[in-house]
Scaffold this motif. Structure first.
Motif, PDB file in Angstrom:
ATOM      1  N   LYS A 122       0.860  -1.188   0.000  1.00 54.68           N
ATOM      2  CA  LYS A 122       0.000   0.000   0.000  1.00 54.68           C
ATOM      3  C   LYS A 122       0.888   1.227   0.000  1.00 54.68           C
ATOM      4  CE  LYS A 122      -3.500  -0.071   2.918  1.00 54.68           C
ATOM      5  NZ  LYS A 122      -4.217  -0.339   4.191  1.00 54.68           N
ATOM      6  N   GLU A 163      -1.271  -1.100  -4.360  1.00 57.49           N
ATOM      7  CA  GLU A 163      -2.478  -0.382  -3.975  1.00 57.49           C
ATOM      8  C   GLU A 163      -2.050   1.065  -3.750  1.00 57.49           C
ATOM      9  OE1 GLU A 163      -4.480  -2.147  -0.636  1.00 57.49           O
ATOM     10  OE2 GLU A 163      -5.698  -0.352  -0.350  1.00 57.49           O
ATOM     11  N   VAL A 172      -2.606   5.293  -3.504  1.00 52.46           N
ATOM     12  CA  VAL A 172      -3.466   6.436  -3.205  1.00 52.46           C
ATOM     13  C   VAL A 172      -2.629   7.698  -3.390  1.00 52.46           C
ATOM     14  CG1 VAL A 172      -4.711   7.661  -1.378  1.00 52.46           C
ATOM     15  CG2 VAL A 172      -4.980   5.183  -1.612  1.00 52.46           C
ATOM     16  N   LYS A 214      -1.300  20.977   0.198  1.00 47.38           N
ATOM     17  CA  LYS A 214      -1.470  22.419   0.088  1.00 47.38           C
ATOM     18  C   LYS A 214      -0.498  22.999   1.096  1.00 47.38           C
ATOM     19  CE  LYS A 214      -4.888  26.101   0.284  1.00 47.38           C
ATOM     20  NZ  LYS A 214      -4.499  27.003   1.369  1.00 47.38           N
ATOM     21  N   VAL A 248      -3.064  21.393  -8.077  1.00 48.19           N
ATOM     22  CA  VAL A 248      -3.895  20.388  -7.405  1.00 48.19           C
ATOM     23  C   VAL A 248      -4.842  19.761  -8.415  1.00 48.19           C
ATOM     24  CG1 VAL A 248      -5.624  19.994  -5.622  1.00 48.19           C
ATOM     25  CG2 VAL A 248      -3.726  21.557  -5.169  1.00 48.19           C
ATOM     26  N   ARG A 265      -5.092  15.873  -9.324  1.00 52.44           N
ATOM     27  CA  ARG A 265      -6.368  15.176  -9.181  1.00 52.44           C
ATOM     28  C   ARG A 265      -6.765  14.497 -10.497  1.00 52.44           C
ATOM     29  NH1 ARG A 265      -9.301  19.340  -7.562  1.00 52.44           N
ATOM     30  NH2 ARG A 265      -9.137  18.914  -5.349  1.00 52.44           N
ATOM     31  N   ALA A 283      -7.575   6.773  -5.661  1.00 51.23           N
ATOM     32  CA  ALA A 283      -8.133   7.812  -4.783  1.00 51.23           C
ATOM     33  C   ALA A 283      -7.105   8.927  -4.642  1.00 51.23           C
ATOM     34  CB  ALA A 283      -8.475   7.228  -3.419  1.00 51.23           C
ATOM     35  N   TYR A 329      -6.323  12.627  -2.302  1.00 44.63           N
ATOM     36  CA  TYR A 329      -6.704  13.545  -1.221  1.00 44.63           C
ATOM     37  C   TYR A 329      -5.818  14.780  -1.255  1.00 44.63           C
ATOM     38  CZ  TYR A 329      -8.861   9.263   0.466  1.00 44.63           C
ATOM     39  OH  TYR A 329      -9.608   8.121   0.557  1.00 44.63           O
ATOM     40  N   VAL A 330      -6.346  15.862  -0.718  1.00 46.04           N
ATOM     41  CA  VAL A 330      -5.540  17.077  -0.559  1.00 46.04           C
ATOM     42  C   VAL A 330      -5.336  17.290   0.934  1.00 46.04           C
ATOM     43  CG1 VAL A 330      -5.381  19.546  -1.028  1.00 46.04           C
ATOM     44  CG2 VAL A 330      -6.592  18.052  -2.616  1.00 46.04           C
ATOM     45  N   PHE A 331      -4.099  17.425   1.331  1.00 45.20           N
ATOM     46  CA  PHE A 331      -3.802  17.649   2.739  1.00 45.20           C
ATOM     47  C   PHE A 331      -3.308  19.079   2.926  1.00 45.20           C
ATOM     48  CE2 PHE A 331      -2.608  12.901   2.904  1.00 45.20           C
ATOM     49  CZ  PHE A 331      -3.915  12.543   3.225  1.00 45.20           C
ATOM     50  N   ASP A 332      -3.896  19.745   3.904  1.00 44.43           N
ATOM     51  CA  ASP A 332      -3.509  21.125   4.185  1.00 44.43           C
ATOM     52  C   ASP A 332      -2.365  21.118   5.190  1.00 44.43           C
ATOM     53  OD1 ASP A 332      -3.248  23.747   4.879  1.00 44.43           O
ATOM     54  OD2 ASP A 332      -5.346  24.058   5.418  1.00 44.43           O
ATOM     55  N   ARG A 383       2.171  10.584   8.519  1.00 44.68           N
ATOM     56  CA  ARG A 383       0.740  10.446   8.223  1.00 44.68           C
ATOM     57  C   ARG A 383       0.484   9.178   7.416  1.00 44.68           C
ATOM     58  NH1 ARG A 383      -3.216  15.272   6.461  1.00 44.68           N
ATOM     59  NH2 ARG A 383      -2.955  15.574   8.689  1.00 44.68           N
ATOM     60  N   ARG A 431       0.552   6.313   9.758  1.00 45.43           N
ATOM     61  CA  ARG A 431      -0.661   6.279  10.588  1.00 45.43           C
ATOM     62  C   ARG A 431      -1.874   5.789   9.810  1.00 45.43           C
ATOM     63  NH1 ARG A 431       1.062  10.830  12.989  1.00 45.43           N
ATOM     64  NH2 ARG A 431      -0.022  12.209  11.551  1.00 45.43           N
ATOM     65  N   LEU A 432      -1.908   6.136   8.516  1.00 51.24           N
ATOM     66  CA  LEU A 432      -3.057   5.749   7.695  1.00 51.24           C
ATOM     67  C   LEU A 432      -2.937   4.319   7.166  1.00 51.24           C
ATOM     68  CD1 LEU A 432      -3.667   9.063   5.695  1.00 51.24           C
ATOM     69  CD2 LEU A 432      -4.954   8.184   7.648  1.00 51.24           C
ATOM     70  N   PHE A 457      -0.322   2.932   5.384  1.00 47.69           N
ATOM     71  CA  PHE A 457       0.446   2.690   4.161  1.00 47.69           C
ATOM     72  C   PHE A 457       1.798   2.075   4.504  1.00 47.69           C
ATOM     73  CE2 PHE A 457      -2.565   5.959   2.908  1.00 47.69           C
ATOM     74  CZ  PHE A 457      -3.013   5.464   1.688  1.00 47.69           C
TER      75      PHE A 457
END
Lengths: 354, 370
Positions: A2, A26, A28, A33, A49, A53, A62, A64-67, A108, A111-112, A114
């Motif tokens: 992943k 797999e 993502v 940002k 972005v 995308r 999938a 995602y945008v992380f600020d 991150r 934690r998610l 991956f």
């Protein structure tokens, strides 16, 4: 596996994602940002972005945008401005890699759930087998090699970092993007500092954030007054542009900048050339183990600088890199990347010039 | 609405038989919408959705008032949707001069920690120059219902010349707007929040003299909103509103039960969970929670991967999350605002989904807390 792939909206990270998908992982995508201000390119703008995308859509992954604007401001933009105020020459790309991409984003990703974080950098990670350390190596395209801006990675990061396009030339990356029909195929390479608009420029960006001071220009040998510069905060050690030749008609280079006396010392190429650079001991990092005293290395002083043979010395808490031949002076704040003298593609570590 | 999307291609402003059929559909929809909103058909202006309705209400009113050359002020709650706040702010920065709107004072009125407008603060913000007061019916993020009747009473007493607008986009699904918005001059609704199509909405405009048009062209909608009618969207809006009106009574109870099951389930399963607003003051569709120590961006990724589609605050142009201005206005610290997630329930929600969501959220929060 992943894999979370950091997608800037550029061609390199788009193809990095595509390669991972093609290899059956797999995947993502995530776009950071990083900058709340106005910016025309790099990692920051809405258009980038959108490009990231769209690439993710085409790859059916999938996205995602992380600020991370606050962290970016704290650990990249703030220190960048502070360094210039102290007449140092920072490298914000390296600090972004150190604090944002390969720290916050990597954490991150873990934690998610991956297994790895991928980026579109032109460099290679050679997996250490059988307990041997992971190696960071130059990218296959010598013109695009980005190992310098990754030279602060250690084993903790290298264990989880994947660089899918490090073995490709830029031309091959673009060709693959075009073959996949990605919008980013012909997008120009990003240039310069991503949070400074090209129509704004460094001087106006910094001028809005710190006080710029006029400084006198003095010949380092004769002590002659050679006029003045408008902003010493914008002067970099080793710089030639903007300085007139001396009375002898020869070009002058910046030897040192004294922010307290507001004085810029200049000299001829031979006069300013240096045989050593001292590194801030707290800034040293090693891809594997610390170097031994007297280790032969190859030093690179900027992102695409010419590699120079050198020796690393610990020097009683004042670590130094001694060059084999006189070289242009290294500006305080610049990163010195160290490569293996016997295996010149292999990154050993890096430090920041004191 | 399907026949109007697929078969009836005619422009409702034309003069042939096909155009007349389209126009008839638009006018039937207008009558239906009007009756459900307690308005006269001539008071219904069809738009492209909530954002356009709000922009037309705010800027259209200001543009009309600006013709008289007096200084302008607008008062709105600080938790308004961006579709109200941003046009007001833009106008105050001088960006609406093309509509004749010059100097403008914007008062963003404080709300309580529960997310309800502070009526005394609203009253303090009112003056002779107040051209418009905009207070949403229910907040889009946390779902808190606003005291519209009391707002209307105080505004009429203190600023009788002010136009009154409410953004009822969120509330329309569950609340009989004909009753609650009777005292308002301008009412915004949007089809997609009712289960209708995206890209269709309406603004109730009680009097022709209330607003100047922002969009000029063929003069449709009695000169208030030029542009070819989106016949299919308009029929979809009317149908969705009619279905909502018929089912609101039952749905209010059914969805509230599901929301309670979700909120209670998560409060029990996930330690450190806080509800952002008291449940008896919010719409049945809203469940807004904060999970101590959890980053909303990370939680949303894990929820997405677990099949739970939730949201947090609002997204900026890039798609990045911004700390919710609603929570900040409610006195929530920025760091805590970044722990918030909004779960929305609706007519498709069934109990099995609630139980799945509780499991997925509990697992995700557990994973992130490590």
């Amino acid at each position: 596996m992943k894999v979370l792939v950091a997608m800037s909206g550029g061609v390199d990270s788009s193809v990095a994602a595509a390669r991972l998908v093609a290899d059956g992982h797999e995947v993502v995508g995530a776009t950071l940002k990083l900058w709340g201000g106005s910016s025309d390119s790099g990692c920051c703008s809405v258009a980038d972005v959108d490009d990231a995308r769209r690439a993710a859509q085409q790859l059916a992954i999938a996205h995602y945008v992380f600020d991370m604007t606050e962290a970016f401001d704290d650990s990249v933009v703030g220190p960048y401005v502070a360094a210039h105020a102290a007449a140092r020459t920072p490298n914000p790309c390296i600090e972004c890699n150190r604090h944002i991409k390969f720290d916050r984003l990597l954490d991150r990703a873990v934690r998610l759930g991956f297994d790895a974080l991928a980026t579109g950098h032109h460099a290679r990670v050679l997996r250490g087998a059988g307990g041997r350390p992971h190696q960071l190596r130059r990218g296959a395209d010598p013109d695009k090699d980005q190992s310098y801006v990754l030279s602060m990675l250690g084993q903790r990061q290298l264990a989880r970092v994947v660089l899918p396009i490090g073995g490709m030339t830029k031309a091959a990356v673009r060709a693959e993007a075009a073959a996949l029909g990605l919008r980013t195929a012909s997008k120009p390479d990003s240039q310069d500092v991503c949070f400074i608009r090209s129509d704004e420029g460094r001087a106006r960006f910094l001028g809005g954030r710190l006080a710029l001071h006029r400084a006198s220009v003095v010949d380092s040998t004769s002590g002659d007054d050679l006029g003045s510069v408008e902003a010493l905060e914008l002067v970099t050690v080793g710089q030639r542009r903007g300085f007139a030749p001396g009375p002898d008609g020869r070009r002058r280079y910046v030897a040192s900048v004294d922010p307290v006396a507001r004085r810029v010392m200049v000299g001829t190429a031979e006069q300013v050339a240096t045989l050593a650079v001292e590194l801030d001991p707290g800034s040293l990092s090693w891809t594997d183990a610390p170097l031994r005293d007297g280790a032969p290395v190859i030093a690179q002083l900027s992102a695409h600088g010419r590699p120079a043979t050198a020796t690393f010395w610990w020097g009683d808490g004042r670590p130094r890199v001694h060059f084999g031949t006189p070289t242009r002076p290294v500006a305080p704040g610049q990163t010195v990347a160290l490569y293996d003298a016997s295996d010149p593609d292999s990154v050993l570590g890096s430090g920041i010039a004191a | 609405m399907a026949p109007f999307a697929a078969v009836t291609f005619a422009n409702a402003s034309g003069s042939h038989a096909a155009a007349r059929a389209a126009r008839r559909a638009v006018e039937e929809a207008r009558e239906l919408v009007a009756s459900l909103l307690g308005a006269a058909p001539s008071e219904v202006v069809f738009t492209s959705g909530g954002t356009e309705s709000d922009n037309l209400a705010v800027l259209g009113t200001l543009a009309e008032r600006a013709r008289h050359g007096t200084p302008l002020a607008i008062a709105c709650s600080s938790i308004q949707h961006a579709a109200v706040l941003e046009p007001a702010r833009a106008a105050s920065r001088g960006l609406a001069q093309v509509h004749g709107i010059g100097a403008l004072r914007v008062d963003e009125v404080a709300v309580s920690t529960a997310g309800v407008i502070d009526l005394d603060a609203l009253e303090d913000a009112l003056g002779d120059d107040t051209a418009l007061v905009s207070v949403m019916h229910a907040n889009n993020e946390v779902g808190t219902l606003q005291p519209l009747a009391e707002v209307a009473r105080r505004v009429r007493a203190r600023a009788p010349r002010a136009a009154l607008h409410t953004d009822a986009v969120q509330a329309a699904k569950y609340i009989d707007l004909a009753t609650t918005t009777a005292g308002f001059d301008l009412v915004s609704i949007s089809a997609h929040k009712l289960g209708g199509p995206k890209g269709a909405g309406a603004l109730v405009v009680r009097a022709p003299s209330l607003l100047a048009p922002l969009q000029h062209g063929g003069g449709q909608e009695h000169e208030r909103r030029s542009g070819t009618h989106d016949v299919a969207g308009i029929v979809g809006l009317a149908t969705a509103l009619a279905v909502a009106a018929k089912t609101a009574g039952d749905e209010r109870v059914r969805v509230a039960e599901l929301r309670d099951r979700l909120a209670d389930g998560l409060l029990a399963a996930v330690p450190g969970t806080v509800e952002s607003a008291p449940r008896d003051e919010v719409l049945p569709s809203h469940c807004h929670l904060r999970f101590a120590g959890v980053d909303q961006e990370e939680l949303l990724v894990l929820l997405d991967r677990g099949g739970v589609y939730a949201s947090a605050g609002s997204s900026c142009a890039s798609g990045a999350l911004e700390p919710s201005h609603v929570l900040l206005a409610m006195g929530v610290a920025p760091a805590e605002a970044r722990t918030a997630v909004r779960f929305s329930l609706g007519y498709t929600t069934v109990p099995g989904e609630i139980d799945l969501a509780v499991r997925v959220v509990a697992d995700a929060v557990g994973a992130l807390r490590g």
